[in-house]
Design a protein around this motif. Structure first.
Motif, short mmCIF file in Angstrom:
data_model
loop_
_atom_site.label_atom_id
_atom_site.label_comp_id
_atom_site.label_asym_id
_atom_site.label_seq_id
_atom_site.Cartn_x
_atom_site.Cartn_y
_atom_site.Cartn_z
N VAL A 116 0.87 -1.17 0.00
CA VAL A 116 0.00 0.00 0.00
C VAL A 116 0.90 1.23 0.00
CG1 VAL A 116 -1.76 1.29 1.25
CG2 VAL A 116 -1.83 -1.21 1.24
N VAL A 117 0.76 2.07 -1.02
CA VAL A 117 1.58 3.27 -1.18
C VAL A 117 0.67 4.48 -1.25
CG1 VAL A 117 3.30 4.43 -2.60
CG2 VAL A 117 3.29 1.94 -2.48
N GLY A 118 0.86 5.44 -0.33
CA GLY A 118 0.02 6.63 -0.32
C GLY A 118 -1.45 6.32 -0.14
N GLY A 119 -1.74 5.26 0.58
CA GLY A 119 -3.12 4.87 0.80
C GLY A 119 -3.74 4.09 -0.34
N ARG A 120 -2.96 3.77 -1.36
CA ARG A 120 -3.47 3.05 -2.53
C ARG A 120 -2.80 1.69 -2.66
NH1 ARG A 120 -6.05 6.05 -6.37
NH2 ARG A 120 -5.31 4.65 -8.00
N PRO A 121 -3.56 0.61 -2.89
CA PRO A 121 -2.97 -0.70 -3.08
C PRO A 121 -2.26 -0.79 -4.43
CG PRO A 121 -5.33 -0.81 -3.46
CD PRO A 121 -5.04 0.59 -2.98
N ALA A 122 -1.11 -1.41 -4.44
CA ALA A 122 -0.34 -1.57 -5.68
C ALA A 122 -0.77 -2.83 -6.42
CB ALA A 122 1.15 -1.63 -5.35
N LYS A 123 -1.07 -2.69 -7.70
CA LYS A 123 -1.43 -3.76 -8.62
C LYS A 123 -2.37 -4.81 -8.02
CE LYS A 123 3.30 -5.62 -8.01
NZ LYS A 123 3.06 -6.65 -7.03
N PRO A 124 -3.52 -4.41 -7.46
CA PRO A 124 -4.41 -5.41 -6.85
C PRO A 124 -4.97 -6.42 -7.85
CG PRO A 124 -5.50 -3.27 -7.00
CD PRO A 124 -4.05 -3.05 -7.33
N GLU A 125 -5.20 -6.00 -9.09
CA GLU A 125 -5.77 -6.94 -10.06
C GLU A 125 -4.82 -8.10 -10.34
OE1 GLU A 125 -5.62 -3.65 -10.47
OE2 GLU A 125 -7.73 -3.04 -10.39
N THR B 157 -5.33 -8.34 6.29
CA THR B 157 -4.61 -7.62 7.34
C THR B 157 -3.70 -6.58 6.70
OG1 THR B 157 -2.72 -9.16 7.41
CG2 THR B 157 -4.59 -9.65 8.84
N VAL B 158 -3.50 -5.49 7.41
CA VAL B 158 -2.57 -4.45 6.97
C VAL B 158 -1.64 -4.13 8.12
CG1 VAL B 158 -2.35 -2.19 5.86
CG2 VAL B 158 -4.49 -3.46 5.64
N ALA B 159 -0.34 -4.09 7.85
CA ALA B 159 0.67 -3.82 8.87
C ALA B 159 1.80 -3.01 8.25
CB ALA B 159 1.21 -5.14 9.44
N PRO B 160 2.63 -2.38 9.06
CA PRO B 160 3.73 -1.58 8.52
C PRO B 160 4.72 -2.44 7.75
CG PRO B 160 3.39 -1.12 10.85
CD PRO B 160 2.58 -2.33 10.54
N VAL B 161 5.37 -1.85 6.75
CA VAL B 161 6.50 -2.50 6.09
C VAL B 161 7.63 -2.63 7.12
CG1 VAL B 161 8.23 -2.29 4.26
CG2 VAL B 161 5.85 -1.62 3.84
N ASP C 73 -0.27 7.95 5.03
CA ASP C 73 0.95 8.51 5.64
C ASP C 73 2.16 7.60 5.59
OD1 ASP C 73 -0.51 10.75 6.22
OD2 ASP C 73 -1.00 10.12 8.26
N SER C 74 1.98 6.29 5.48
CA SER C 74 3.12 5.37 5.48
C SER C 74 2.81 4.16 4.62
CB SER C 74 3.47 4.92 6.91
OG SER C 74 2.37 4.22 7.49
N GLU C 75 3.87 3.56 4.07
CA GLU C 75 3.69 2.33 3.30
C GLU C 75 3.29 1.19 4.22
OE1 GLU C 75 6.77 3.14 -0.40
OE2 GLU C 75 7.10 1.43 0.94
N ALA C 76 2.55 0.25 3.65
CA ALA C 76 2.08 -0.88 4.45
C ALA C 76 2.07 -2.15 3.62
CB ALA C 76 0.67 -0.60 4.99
N MET C 77 2.05 -3.25 4.32
CA MET C 77 1.92 -4.58 3.73
C MET C 77 0.49 -5.05 3.93
SD MET C 77 3.83 -8.06 5.01
CE MET C 77 2.97 -8.01 6.59
N LEU C 78 -0.22 -5.30 2.84
CA LEU C 78 -1.61 -5.74 2.89
C LEU C 78 -1.67 -7.19 2.46
CD1 LEU C 78 -4.71 -3.75 1.73
CD2 LEU C 78 -4.45 -6.14 1.07
N ARG C 79 -2.22 -8.04 3.31
CA ARG C 79 -2.26 -9.48 3.04
C ARG C 79 -3.70 -9.95 2.90
NH1 ARG C 79 0.70 -11.41 7.18
NH2 ARG C 79 2.61 -11.57 5.95
#
Length: 302
Positions: free
Chosen positions: A59-68, A129-133, A105-111
């Protein structure tokens, strides 16, 4: 108007966000689940047998990267396990809720996790789940990594001859991968590159291998029994638009040692340059291809 949990405002848990997509008593509507409260039943097959599949994205800038791309791979993994799971639209609604709840505000890992559900019977369980990188991932991006080459114990053609091993699927059965990483860490290495029993380069426990050689990028093909990398695919699309060739080719360990550069690509660490393989220090020169930049642009960071 939705609640604060539904609209993504007033986040109260900076450490983790949990969204239940399916399997709870309220049906398939995505909703935030308190991260400090239990989610799974004790006999959920994700916990007792690792019977399910998952995907992890940035998740970058509140947006998920390449979800499709991730949802496409999740669907393939689910099909190989005989699972149905939520629809792509339900997953996307859950991803959007989770990413908004996390914030920009921060990058995150979305699983994304899909389990067969309770052993006693019932619906499949799906949650996010979403957690900090992690700091480990950030250091790998910045400083590069030392890896050890470990045998996976399978020949490079086993995926075709034994599809029940699920080698091309991203399943929850990660105990062997995590054991390999602990083995590497105990020997002073940051990560692992798997080799087949017949000597071919496969992948990392959580990553795709890419080398630079002669002005092009090369990565092992799916036929050797590896997971198709979503970051590799997204990067290859950007690279193609910029005139950089990305090929799939069977590789040996000697190809890595002689390459202009070697990287491990993944959805959260993104791009970690391999500085050393076992006791061999790799080239540190400029390979002439800005792989970090290509990956950043592929995931919306550049």
């Amino acid at each position: 108007m939705g609640t604060a949990a539904e609209t993504g405002t007033d986040r109260t848990d900076d450490a983790r966000v949990v969204v239940l997509v399916a399997g709870g008593p309220e049906g398939p509507r995505p909703r935030v689940h308190p991260s400090d409260q239990p989610l799974l039943l004790a006999d959920d097959l994700a916990a007792v047998r690792g019977d399910g599949c998952f995907e992890t994205l940035l998740v970058v800038g509140g947006r998920p990267a390449k979800p499709e791309r991730h949802l496409g791979r999740l669907a393939r993994s689910a099909a190989s396990l005989g699972l149905t799971g939520p629809s792509p639209e339900q997953w996307l609604a859950g991803i959007d809720l989770a990413a908004r709840r996390w914030g920009p505000d921060s990058e995150a890992m979305l699983r994304l996790v899909l389990s067969r559900g309770p052993e006693r019977g019932g619906r499949e369980t799906a949650y996010i789940t979403v957690a900090p990188v992690s700091g480990v991932a950030l250091r790998a991006r910045a400083d590069g990594i030392a890896v050890t080459a470990l045998g996976r114990g399978y020949a490079s053609d086993v995926a075709a001859s034994a599809p029940w091993l699920l080698l091309g699927s991203k399943t929850l059965s990660y105990a062997a991968n995590m054991a390999a990483l602990r083995h590497a860490a105990a020997a002073g290495f940051d990560d692992v590159i798997y080799l087949s029993s017949d000597g071919e380069v496969l992948e990392g426990p959580r990553s795709t291998v890419v080398i630079a050689r002669g002005g092009e990028l090369v990565s092992p093909p799916a036929e050797v029994g590896i997971l198709e990398g979503t970051t590799l695919a997204a990067m290859a699309e950007i690279a193609g638009n910029e005139g950089v060739s990305v090929r799939r080719e069977r590789l040996l360990l000697t190809d890595l040692l002689a390459a202009d550069a070697v990287w491990l690509l993944s959805s959260v660490t993104l791009c970690a340059r391999v500085r050393r393989v076992d006791d061999v220090t790799l080239s540190t020169g400029d390979p002439g291809i800005d792989v970090v930049g290509l990956v950043d642009r592929a995931v919306g960071r550049g």
